[in-house]
Scaffold this motif. Structure first.
Motif, short mmCIF file in Angstrom:
data_model
loop_
_atom_site.label_atom_id
_atom_site.label_comp_id
_atom_site.label_asym_id
_atom_site.label_seq_id
_atom_site.Cartn_x
_atom_site.Cartn_y
_atom_site.Cartn_z
N GLY A 155 0.85 -1.26 0.03
CA GLY A 155 0.16 0.01 0.01
C GLY A 155 0.94 1.26 -0.06
N PHE A 156 2.01 1.32 0.96
CA PHE A 156 2.89 2.42 0.92
C PHE A 156 3.55 2.43 -0.46
CE2 PHE A 156 7.14 4.22 1.44
CZ PHE A 156 6.75 5.42 2.12
N ALA A 159 1.17 4.11 -2.74
CA ALA A 159 0.77 5.50 -2.60
C ALA A 159 1.78 6.36 -2.96
CB ALA A 159 0.48 5.68 -1.05
N VAL A 162 1.88 7.33 -6.66
CA VAL A 162 1.04 8.19 -6.99
C VAL A 162 1.58 9.77 -6.73
CG1 VAL A 162 -1.48 9.02 -6.90
CG2 VAL A 162 -0.99 6.50 -6.98
N ALA A 199 -4.01 2.30 1.86
CA ALA A 199 -3.01 2.93 0.80
C ALA A 199 -3.43 4.49 0.61
CB ALA A 199 -2.72 2.47 -0.42
N VAL A 200 -4.72 4.60 0.55
CA VAL A 200 -5.37 5.79 0.47
C VAL A 200 -4.99 6.94 1.62
CG1 VAL A 200 -7.60 7.15 0.22
CG2 VAL A 200 -7.29 5.02 -1.24
N MET A 202 -2.22 6.71 3.31
CA MET A 202 -1.14 7.11 3.29
C MET A 202 -0.96 8.11 2.31
SD MET A 202 0.90 3.61 4.10
CE MET A 202 0.00 2.34 3.43
N LEU A 203 -1.52 8.03 1.21
CA LEU A 203 -1.42 8.75 0.19
C LEU A 203 -2.01 10.28 0.50
CD1 LEU A 203 -1.09 9.80 -2.77
CD2 LEU A 203 -3.47 8.84 -3.18
#
Length: 547
Positions: A155-156, A159, A162, A199-200, A202-203
């Motif tokens: 996930g990191f 993120a 992106v 992930a969201v 962290m983003l």
């Protein structure tokens, strides 16, 4: 099978060595210099946009290296090369789920020899780093137990990719494929979905932290700046790009990528596992479909978007199992394509770039403001608009000339003519100016205030068509100026002849002449005496001559 494995690994190693060598030799593209300029702008407090600038934190160490801009880009390319090798490893590991080891290695060979990877797979852009992070995330989702640590790392990585470049979102179909492959139970689906939610968050956390580090103007909120960037990006690269916007480059890519493309199609026809494998392989190929609408699908985009498809290519190549001559022919065809690309790429050298950058640093031992396309002299503060095609579109949409104000407030001392927009302005080419170049007032301002000096370097000065009589001339930078005029003139009452120097303060000066003629006053704060002859080639090469 053993010989096949060793042969494929040997070819991959050969092309890896070629790519590493080209990192030191290949012409640096203008957006590689721009990518390098962001960490310098960050250090100067000049970054205002919260999107596509996060890499300034990751590469701030480059600003401390005792190298020229060329050396810094090469250092960044070496890191990008490491990411490329990581991407190759992830292709191999994911492909190993669906095909035996030799064919998984061939999937890596298919990638490294496919179109534009040899020339641009290790370029200093967002693409190699984002591809590495995204393929690493997919590797963790496909190949590791669905436990908290690998899921959070995946996930990191997604993120972070992106944050480096918004186009990472084009990989979403591949992540759906991971969900299809691993989601055989409710618990597995829940774990992957929760990793996506993490992930969201962290983003969002990275975005908010990064935005807090920027020098966003007080009259513009971070939300407004972000919304503007997203709107411009989507409007130009997706919704306003048309169908097959980069067709000339795509044609060349097809020539060098015909083997992996046909192999991937073969894999989609022969998928097993009650259809599940076929659907997974399809999702891994879907990111490539973005070339149909993505406006910036230039050569450097292809090494970024194709790694998932190479997993399907490895599965397709398995259909040649037992057909030794066919497999040898296909491998030879890929190797030939890779060698051809290496030869073509090696002809695009850094010679003119090295000479020009060295001349700038020899002339200016301390950073001074300057004008160019993309921030080529990254250790110096760049003045004016970012002169990519996208940047020029935004400039014209703003509807306001900018260089008169820039000369008054920032006083750039030199200009590097490294784009057709500047060339058109300096030479008075109305074809570009009337189409997509600078506004007439800006073109005139540049033409009248910068004079040819050495190669593509212009220095501050005045170029004026003088009528008989008295004139007022604005000088933007105080210092000595050399007169180039066949007719003597009087500057503030002092008679000045051809080749003479005159000390002028910043401001308006009275110039009088008795005959109509063209006059030049060149700032004499730098001298070209110790410089070698300028390069005869262009600073930036086209992609193998493709427009």
């Amino acid at each position: 099978m053993v010989y096949m494995t060793k042969g494929a690994m040997g070819l991959v190693a050969l092309f890896a060595v070629l790519i590493l060598g080209l990192c030191f030799w290949h012409n640096i593209n203008w957006d590689e210099f721009h990518f390098l300029s962001i960490p310098f702008d960050m250090a100067r407090g000049q970054v205002e946009k919260p999107l596509q600038t996060f890499h300034a934190h990751l590469f701030s160490w480059l600003t401390h290296l005792p190298f020229s801009e060329i050396g810094m880009v090469i250092a960044g390319r070496i890191v990008a090369f490491g990411c490329l090798m990581g991407t190759l490893y992830f292709i191999y590991r994911i492909a190993s789920i669906f095909a035996p080891k030799p064919y998984a290695i061939l999937g890596g060979l298919a990638y490294v020899t496919s179109g534009f990877v040899i020339g641009h797979g290790a370029s200093f852009r967002a693409d190699p780093f984002a591809a590495f992070l995204l393929m690493g995330a997919l590797y963790l989702l496909f190949c590791h137990p669905l436990r908290a640590r690998p899921l959070l790392v995946a996930g990191f990585a997604a993120a972070l990719s992106v944050m480096i470049t918004i186009k990472s979102l084009l990989f979403i179909p591949a992540f759906v494929g991971a969900l299809i492959w691993r989601g055989t139970s409710r618990d597995a689906v829940l774990r992957i979905v929760l990793a996506g939610v993490a992930a969201v968050f962290m983003l969002l956390a990275m975005f908010l932290w990064h935005k807090s580090q920027l020098n966003i103007p007080s009259n513009i909120s971070g939300a407004e700046a972000t919304q503007k960037v997203l709107k411009n990006a989507s409007g130009r690269t997706i919704f306003g790009a048309g169908f097959l916007p980069a067709k000339p480059y795509l044609k060349v890519w097809l020539i060098y990528s015909i083997v992996p493309l046909l192999a991937a199609l073969a894999a989609l026809r022969a998928g097993t596992g009650a259809g599940r494998e076929k659907w997974v392989l399809l999702t891994l190929c879907l990111p490539l479909g973005s070339v149909l609408f993505y406006g910036n699908a230039y050569p450097y985009f292809m090494p970024f978007i194709t790694p998932p498809m190479m997993v399907a290519a490895a599965v397709g190549l398995r259909r040649l199992d037992g057909r030794r001559f066919a497999l040898g022919g296909v491998t030879g065809l890929m190797a030939l394509g890779g060698i051809t690309q290496a030869v073509l790429t090696s002809q695009e050298t850094q010679s003119a770039q090295r000479q020009t950058i060295a001349a700038v640093h020899q002339l200016f031992t301390e950073p001074v403001p300057y004008i160019d396309r993309n921030g080529m002299i990254t250790s110096f503060p760049k003045v004016g608009v970012f002169m990519s095609s996208w940047g020029m579109e935004n400039y014209r949409k703003a509807g306001q000339p900018i260089f008169q104000k820039a000369l008054e407030q920032e006083t750039p001392l030199f200009l590097i003519d490294n784009t057709r927009y500047l060339q058109a302005a300096l030479e008075g080419d109305a074809r570009i100016a009337n189409c997509c170049g600078f506004f007439p007032k800006d073109a005139q301002t540049l033409r009248q205030n910068f004079l040819p000096f050495w190669g593509d370097i212009y220095v501050l000065g005045k170029r004026l068509q003088m009528a008989k009589g008295l004139h007022e001339v604005t000088i933007y930078h105080a210092g000595p100026y050399i007169l180039d005029s066949q007719t003597p003139v009087f500057i503030d009452g002092q008679r000045i002849e051809q080749g003479m120097q005159v000390a002028l303060s910043a401001g308006i000066h009275r110039v009088e002449t008795s005959h109509p003629h063209q006059m030049r006053l060149r700032w004499a704060g730098v001298v070209p005496d110790a410089l070698p002859p300028p390069p005869e080639t262009e600073i930036y090469h086209l992609f193998w001559g493709i427009r």
